[in-house]
Design an enzyme around this catalytic site. Structure first.
Site, short mmCIF file in Angstrom:
data_model
loop_
_atom_site.label_atom_id
_atom_site.label_comp_id
_atom_site.label_asym_id
_atom_site.label_seq_id
_atom_site.Cartn_x
_atom_site.Cartn_y
_atom_site.Cartn_z
N GLU A 92 -6.13 -8.16 -27.58
CA GLU A 92 -4.99 -7.80 -26.74
C GLU A 92 -3.68 -8.28 -27.35
O GLU A 92 -3.56 -9.43 -27.79
CB GLU A 92 -5.11 -8.37 -25.33
CG GLU A 92 -3.92 -7.98 -24.46
CD GLU A 92 -3.80 -8.72 -23.15
OE1 GLU A 92 -2.85 -8.44 -22.40
OE2 GLU A 92 -4.66 -9.58 -22.85
N ASP A 133 -0.13 -25.69 -25.63
CA ASP A 133 1.30 -25.43 -25.50
C ASP A 133 1.96 -26.70 -25.01
O ASP A 133 1.63 -27.21 -23.93
CB ASP A 133 1.51 -24.27 -24.50
CG ASP A 133 2.97 -23.90 -24.35
OD1 ASP A 133 3.82 -24.44 -25.08
OD2 ASP A 133 3.28 -23.05 -23.49
N ASP A 182 5.63 -28.37 -24.16
CA ASP A 182 7.00 -27.95 -23.85
C ASP A 182 7.84 -29.18 -23.57
O ASP A 182 7.48 -30.04 -22.75
CB ASP A 182 6.97 -27.04 -22.62
CG ASP A 182 8.25 -26.26 -22.45
OD1 ASP A 182 9.32 -26.82 -22.74
OD2 ASP A 182 8.18 -25.10 -22.01
#
Length: 378
Positions: free
Chosen positions: A9, A74, A76
């Protein structure tokens, strides 16, 4: 597998935040053609599905399943707002960037040594964070429960905005925590003194003192010490804090690893667990252009992470200028014509990516040889 790419995808973010999911392409040329046609602002990469994602509406929802995807992390900088004084939100600077350096070192060591993963791609997000793609086959095939277990293992800082103490260590420290503390210790004083000056004002030092699980009398001593002649700056106040903790521990006023808990709360990686545990979660593709900063999302080498400068990475406008100045005909060491983009400031980052790919290819070949040897023995 031949269908690997066509079942992957991709999602595009277009102008005005138009978001298109479940896109898939038959081959590189098909992908390239659609990129040029749509000119997305951002590209995200998702899982490899049981069927082509673009056909998901024609397949029964029970049959359309995410089968594998890289284990991703991830990190941040926004999640560190309570422990940095220089910036907040999406802003970063050289004073808080060491938090990302420590995160790369701590997680890279843990993923390689504790779990045995070898093929890790680290990427700067282009603005305020970093991504890690763990690409070993064993990582790609993990279930949501397996991904969640690894993410939980790597999570120490827990609790929302209203929770003051977010790290609570057991009596016996796990070796992984000891390794993390060794890495933090290498950066800690420089970070809290020179970069953040975390004890230079009453407002700041009260936040640090609040992390000490102690009776009011110890906190009162610390406040008095920090306001006195001896506590004149962050460096001296940190020394006072350590001396008070040692003294309090001898008198059984406090128990546990308080110094370690403070260091970990200030510097340990803060993961977005939801990104890691979902197989069908999307993550921004390497080499995208960040739409807000214009910076390229470039791969980083964890071995030289101390030298990585997020403000020196190529920007889209800078690359266009460089490409206009490129003289044709330059060749590499093997006499082949160099691609134009490799002759820009993007070149070193492409080399980092290619080195990662060679390692991935080598490990795949080794695994195939190992499997064929097992078949022959059988």
């Amino acid at each position: 597998p031949k269908h690997y790419f066509s079942h992957r995808e991709f999602s595009f973010t277009l102008k005005d935040d138009v978001y298109i999911r479940y896109q898939s392409f038959s081959d590189q040329q098909d992908f390239e053609k659609e990129l040029q046609k749509k000119c997305p602002y951002k590209i995200d990469i998702g899982a490899v599905y049981s069927h082509r994602p673009k056909d998901h509406k024609t397949v029964k929802s029970t049959a359309f399943q995410a089968q594998e995807k890289e284990l991703v992390f991830d990190i941040d900088m926004t999640d560190y707002d309570d422990v940095r004084s220089c910036c907040s939100g999406a802003d970063i600077c050289s004073k808080c960037w060491p938090l990302m350096v420590m995160a790369v070192k701590i997680l890279d060591r843990a993923l390689r040594e504790d779990f045995g993963f070898q093929n890790l791609l680290w990427v700067y997000s282009g603005r305020r964070g970093i991504h890690c793609w763990v690409c070993d086959e064993s990582a790609r095939m993990l279930s949501p429960q397996g991904r969640s277990a690894i993410a939980e293992y790597l999570t120490l800082v827990k609790g929302g905005e209203n929770q003051i103490r977010k790290v609570n260590l057991p009596d016996k420290l796990h070796p992984s925590i000891r390794h993390a503390l060794e890495i933090i210790d290498h950066h800690f004083l420089d970070y809290i003194v020179k970069k953040q000056d975390l004890l230079d004002s009453e407002e700041k030092w009260k936040n640090i003192i609040a992390l000490v699980p102690a009776e009011n009398i110890l906190l009162a001593y610390l406040s008095e010490d920090f306001s006195g002649k001896l506590g004149k700056d962050t460096r001296s106040r940190w020394k006072i804090l350590l001396a008070r903790l040692e003294e309090a521990a001898k008198k059984d006023m406090i128990k546990g690893h308080v110094e370690a808990e403070i260091k970990l709360q200030l510097c340990y990686p803060r993961l977005d667990i939801n990104v890691s545990k979902g197989i069908n979660h999307l993550l921004k593709s390497p080499f995208c252009i960040h739409p807000k900063t214009g910076r390229v999302c470039v791969p980083m080498d964890p071995k030289t992470i101390d030298d990585f400068d997020p403000f020196a990475v190529p920007t889209i406008s800078g690359l266009l200028e460089e490409l206009n100045k490129v003289e044709p005909g330059e060749k590499d060491n093997e006499g082949k014509k160099l691609k134009d983009y490799k002759r820009t400031s993007l070149g070193p980052y492409v080399q980092t990516f290619e080195a990662f790919l060679r390692g991935l290819e080598s490990s795949r070949k080794g695994r195939l040889i190992e499997q064929s040897d097992l078949k022959m023995e059988f």
